[in-house]
Design a protein around this motif. Structure first.
Motif, mmCIF file in Angstrom:
data_model
loop_
_atom_site.group_PDB
_atom_site.id
_atom_site.type_symbol
_atom_site.label_atom_id
_atom_site.label_comp_id
_atom_site.label_asym_id
_atom_site.label_seq_id
_atom_site.Cartn_x
_atom_site.Cartn_y
_atom_site.Cartn_z
ATOM 1 N N LEU A 159 0.698 -1.326 0.040
ATOM 2 C CA LEU A 159 0.015 0.097 -0.067
ATOM 3 C C LEU A 159 0.684 1.327 -0.089
ATOM 4 N N GLY A 160 2.029 1.106 0.166
ATOM 5 C CA GLY A 160 2.872 2.413 0.302
ATOM 6 C C GLY A 160 3.003 3.021 1.572
ATOM 7 N N GLU A 161 2.864 4.223 1.482
ATOM 8 C CA GLU A 161 2.948 5.149 2.828
ATOM 9 C C GLU A 161 1.506 5.387 3.454
ATOM 10 N N PRO A 162 1.531 5.312 4.663
ATOM 11 C CA PRO A 162 -0.079 5.554 5.446
ATOM 12 C C PRO A 162 -0.213 6.886 5.370
ATOM 13 N N PRO A 163 -1.608 6.991 5.900
ATOM 14 C CA PRO A 163 -1.879 8.440 6.030
ATOM 15 C C PRO A 163 -1.079 9.226 7.051
ATOM 16 N N LYS A 164 -0.812 10.555 6.513
ATOM 17 C CA LYS A 164 0.312 11.413 7.447
ATOM 18 C C LYS A 164 -0.328 11.793 8.693
ATOM 19 N N GLY A 165 0.443 11.787 9.778
ATOM 20 C CA GLY A 165 -0.239 12.470 11.050
ATOM 21 C C GLY A 165 -0.700 11.683 12.075
ATOM 22 N N VAL A 166 -0.891 10.078 11.920
ATOM 23 C CA VAL A 166 -1.445 9.240 12.670
ATOM 24 C C VAL A 166 -0.268 8.872 13.807
ATOM 25 N N LYS A 167 -0.619 8.813 14.975
ATOM 26 C CA LYS A 167 0.462 8.733 15.872
ATOM 27 C C LYS A 167 -0.207 7.900 17.059
ATOM 28 N N ALA A 168 0.617 7.227 17.729
ATOM 29 C CA ALA A 168 0.144 6.544 19.184
ATOM 30 C C ALA A 168 -0.125 7.541 20.167
ATOM 31 N N ALA A 169 -1.300 7.249 20.775
ATOM 32 C CA ALA A 169 -1.641 8.105 21.936
ATOM 33 C C ALA A 169 -0.786 8.250 23.114
ATOM 34 N N MET A 170 -0.910 9.069 24.000
ATOM 35 C CA MET A 170 -0.004 9.360 25.191
ATOM 36 C C MET A 170 -0.490 8.450 26.297
ATOM 37 N N ARG A 171 0.522 8.000 26.918
ATOM 38 C CA ARG A 171 0.017 6.912 27.856
ATOM 39 C C ARG A 171 -0.574 7.463 29.348
ATOM 40 N N SER A 172 -1.165 6.783 29.896
ATOM 41 C CA SER A 172 -1.637 7.086 31.568
ATOM 42 C C SER A 172 -2.527 8.457 31.277
ATOM 43 N N LYS A 173 -3.269 8.378 30.292
ATOM 44 C CA LYS A 173 -4.290 9.520 29.991
ATOM 45 C C LYS A 173 -5.467 8.925 29.290
ATOM 46 N N TRP A 174 -6.529 9.618 29.711
ATOM 47 C CA TRP A 174 -7.830 8.984 29.026
ATOM 48 C C TRP A 174 -7.865 9.859 27.599
ATOM 49 N N LEU A 175 -8.154 9.078 26.622
ATOM 50 C CA LEU A 175 -8.156 9.548 25.283
ATOM 51 C C LEU A 175 -9.611 9.322 24.807
ATOM 52 N N THR A 176 -10.279 10.499 24.388
ATOM 53 C CA THR A 176 -11.823 10.290 24.179
ATOM 54 C C THR A 176 -12.114 10.669 22.884
ATOM 55 N N HIS A 177 -13.129 9.854 22.143
ATOM 56 C CA HIS A 177 -13.964 10.152 20.877
ATOM 57 C C HIS A 177 -15.122 10.358 21.307
ATOM 58 N N GLU A 178 -15.479 11.537 21.711
ATOM 59 C CA GLU A 178 -16.913 11.746 22.302
ATOM 60 C C GLU A 178 -18.131 11.459 21.552
ATOM 61 N N GLN A 179 -17.897 11.851 20.165
ATOM 62 C CA GLN A 179 -19.167 11.758 19.253
ATOM 63 C C GLN A 179 -19.286 10.325 19.139
ATOM 64 N N SER A 180 -18.051 9.621 18.985
ATOM 65 C CA SER A 180 -18.363 8.118 18.747
ATOM 66 C C SER A 180 -18.381 7.399 20.075
ATOM 67 N N GLY A 181 -18.372 8.055 21.251
ATOM 68 C CA GLY A 181 -18.863 7.508 22.505
ATOM 69 C C GLY A 181 -17.762 6.447 23.011
ATOM 70 N N GLN A 182 -16.437 6.764 22.721
ATOM 71 C CA GLN A 182 -15.242 5.594 23.305
ATOM 72 C C GLN A 182 -14.312 6.602 24.081
ATOM 73 N N ALA A 183 -14.001 5.801 25.077
ATOM 74 C CA ALA A 183 -12.928 6.429 26.117
ATOM 75 C C ALA A 183 -11.673 5.222 26.135
ATOM 76 N N ILE A 184 -10.577 5.304 25.957
ATOM 77 C CA ILE A 184 -9.420 4.501 26.068
ATOM 78 C C ILE A 184 -8.379 4.951 27.107
ATOM 79 N N TRP A 185 -7.829 4.359 27.799
ATOM 80 C CA TRP A 185 -6.778 4.359 28.547
ATOM 81 C C TRP A 185 -5.512 3.544 28.455
ATOM 82 N N ARG A 186 -4.410 3.858 28.350
ATOM 83 C CA ARG A 186 -3.232 2.700 28.127
ATOM 84 C C ARG A 186 -2.157 3.204 29.091
ATOM 85 N N ASP A 187 -1.657 2.307 29.655
ATOM 86 C CA ASP A 187 -0.552 2.568 30.385
ATOM 87 C C ASP A 187 0.389 1.236 30.517
#
Length: 610
Positions: free
Chosen positions: A372-400
């Motif tokens: 497929l070649g290069e992926p879309p630019k700007g996608v990155k791993a989320a910060m750890r030990s912090k809630w990451l939310t997608h409010e419109q879609s209703g998802q909250a994720i925590w990783r540590d």
């Protein structure tokens, strides 16, 4: 189908959609004549270099080896359905057989008279369609092109000729879904490019004949049967993406369909309709998120890119997938039928992890980067030990370093049917040191076992608090039809606390999730009026033992034990049980679960042993 299903299905449609469906039904009477005319008409098979194939000298070594092993099995007729179930399909395959049950559907029934939702002997149309998507032929062509073994392509061409002989346009189960025709067409675009890349005159001659038999009828049929109205979900994205790819490769199709830019415009509209502004797919089914995204990406590559607004939305959708998916033990939410678009990953069983690796430009995405070649630019791993939310879609994720937590405060699904949504509001999934611990139970099957499908999608199959007497709504009216939507849950992040709330049947419940390095605390507040249950279902591989009056311990062969403590003013009882779970489509296992009955508040604290 029952009268109730038909009435609810009509309620899901607008007046204009009902009129269009009546016209479509009447038009099917003359469809066979149109298909015969198209198949006999002269075909201009002039093609372009879409899709663009990578240079062979850049092939990852592990890909060559895997393709060789895969091709050997496929040629013997030993296929792996849904990425996990090994079956004998024949050589060439029996194209009308549910290989999981051995049931063959009459190939001579006109497609318009065949109800794929109710087949004989509990056969599942999805299992039959799996071997008719032609991804295995594409896989064998990849092996031929990269390993210099043209025998696999010759076999694939013979099988595709056999498919054409046994599946005349408009007859049988394989002409009941325009999405299935679209997936065949997308695979055939790649197959054709791979064959031409071998520079073998005899292969090219046979390919010319195959193209004339396959491409015009498939493209015409997809265009005239494309999904619309209340059915315009990922199916329409797939159908339009296939047409974009096909018209870009064979420009003469534009005279039969529309110019490619016209179809691109339709697809861009659907992308903006079906992917929310935070990137989440509105069907609320994580597997279909990647499925729809990949189809869009192939179409965008074929079209030379989308307009900036659409390209940004797809980049946000890629970021959403990276944020929400957990690998290697994924356990998606919502419907999952383990479908693949094109056989591009090194291993299908690890496709989600490979796509995540590709999107993050990591080594485990190397094979996808090759194709497929290069992926879309700007996608990155989320910060750890912090809630990451997608409010419109209703998802909250925590990783540590130890825990991954996915909290679901999502609406039911897309459109009036909410076809692929599950009753999973307030469900929490847990991973401990990358091992799935608390799971969403999966999908099971679509048509072959409707009772199982209903159970796994129900409130009681998920771990949000549910009244002991159950909930009366929403009601499932069919495999892909809900009678109504539930209220949208609330989602709020306050410091390290994720707070979700939800109202149903006059009850308001709240769930708060607090994560620290050493523990995850989940507090449920349901009030004292009604007794509720919370059922924590563990992933297969874990076993549960009661350790003390208010707690239990979870053991896994490859993990440190995890302790759970139950606190609450009015815990009435709790018990350890076995529950059904579906790790993959058509796969059913049992795993331990802990069911707690309580009033007021319940706090469950998960922490590592010691």
């Amino acid at each position: 189908m029952s009268l109730g299903w038909y009435m609810q299905r009509l309620r899901a449609m607008s007046v204009s959609e009902i009129g269009r469906r009546v016209a479509e039904r009447l038009g099917r009477r003359s469809e066979m004549a149109s298909l015969r005319r198209i198949s006999r008409s002269p075909w201009d098979g002039t093609f372009t270099d879409v899709p663009k194939l990578p240079w062979r000298d850049r092939v990852p070594p592990e890909l060559r080896k895997q393709l060789t092993a895969d091709a050997e099995k496929l040629i013997r007729g030993e296929w792996e359905l849904f990425g996990w179930k090994t079956v004998e399909v024949g050589a060439p395959p029996c194209w009308h057989r549910d290989a999981t049950l051995g049931v063959v559907i009459d190939p001579d029934i006109p497609a318009r008279k065949l109800d794929h939702r109710h087949l004989e002997h509990d056969a599942d149309a999805r299992a039959i369609w799996e071997i008719n998507r032609w991804s295995e032929m594409t896989r064998m062509a990849m092996h031929s092109a990269l390993n210099g073994d043209v025998h696999a392509i010759r076999v694939s061409q013979l099988w595709l000729e056999d498919w054409c002989d046994r599946n005349p346009p408009g007859l049988g189960i394989n002409w009941t879904s325009p999405l299935e025709a679209g997936l065949r067409l997308m695979n055939f675009c790649w197959f054709d490019a791979l064959v031409r890349g071998c520079n073998d005159p005899e292969l090219a001659r046979r390919q010319d004949e195959l193209t004339a038999r396959i491409v015009p009828t498939h493209a015409w049929w997809i265009w005239h049967h494309r999904s619309f109205g209340s059915s315009a979900n990922n199916h329409l994205i797939g159908e339009l993406s296939a047409l974009v790819l096909a018209i870009a490769r064979w420009p003469s199709l534009s005279r039969m369909i529309r110019p490619v830019q016209h179809v691109v415009n339709l697809l861009e509209h659907e992308i903006l309709q079906q992917f929310a502004t935070d990137g989440g797919n509105k069907e609320q089914a994580l597997h279909y998120h990647l499925f729809a995204w990949e189809m869009c990406w192939h179409a965008g590559m074929a079209a030379g890119g989308f307009k900036p607004e659409v390209q940004r939305r797809l980049t946000l959708a890629a970021q959403y997938f990276v944020d929400v998916i957990e690998s290697p033990e994924c356990w998606d939410f919502g419907d999952s039928d383990d479908a693949q678009v094109l056989p591009l990953p090194l291993k299908r069983t690890n496709a989600a992890a490979e796509f995540r690796g590709w999107l993050l430009n990591r080594a485990d995405g190397a094979v996808l980067r090759f194709w497929l070649g290069e992926p879309p630019k700007g996608v990155k791993a989320a910060m750890r030990s912090k809630w990451l939310t997608h409010e419109q879609s209703g998802q909250a994720i925590w990783r540590d370093a130890r825990w991954t937590v996915r909290a679901d405060a999502s609406p039911l699904g897309l459109g009036s049917m909410a076809a692929h949504g599950h009753l999973d509001a307030l469900h929490v999934s847990l991973w401990f040191e990358q091992h799935a611990l608390i799971i969403d139970p999966g999908t099971g099957a679509y048509y072959s076992n409707p009772a199982l499908r209903a159970r796994l999608a129900s409130w009681n199959a998920h771990n949000g608090p549910v009244p002991v007497i159950g909930r009366s709504s929403p009601r499932r009216m069919g495999a892909f039809l809900w009678a109504q939507h539930h209220d949208r849950p609330g989602l709020e992040i306050s410091d390290d606390l994720c707070i979700m709330n939800f109202s149903a049947d006059g009850c308001r419940i709240k769930r708060a999730v607090h994560v620290m390095q050493d523990y995850v605390e989940i507090c449920d507040d349901v009030g004292l009026e009604k007794a509720h249950v919370v059922t924590w279902q563990l992933a297969p591989g874990w076993r549960v033992e009661q350790e003390r009056k208010n707690g239990f311990v979870c053991h896994h062969a490859d993990s440190i034990p995890v302790h759970a403590t139950l606190n609450g003013d009015a815990i009435e009882q709790w018990e350890i049980m076995e529950r059904e779970a579906s790790p993959h489509f058509r796969e059913l296992v049992t795993s331990p679960a802990v069911r707690i009955t309580f009033r007021g508040t319940l706090t469950t604290i998960w922490r590592k042993s010691g």
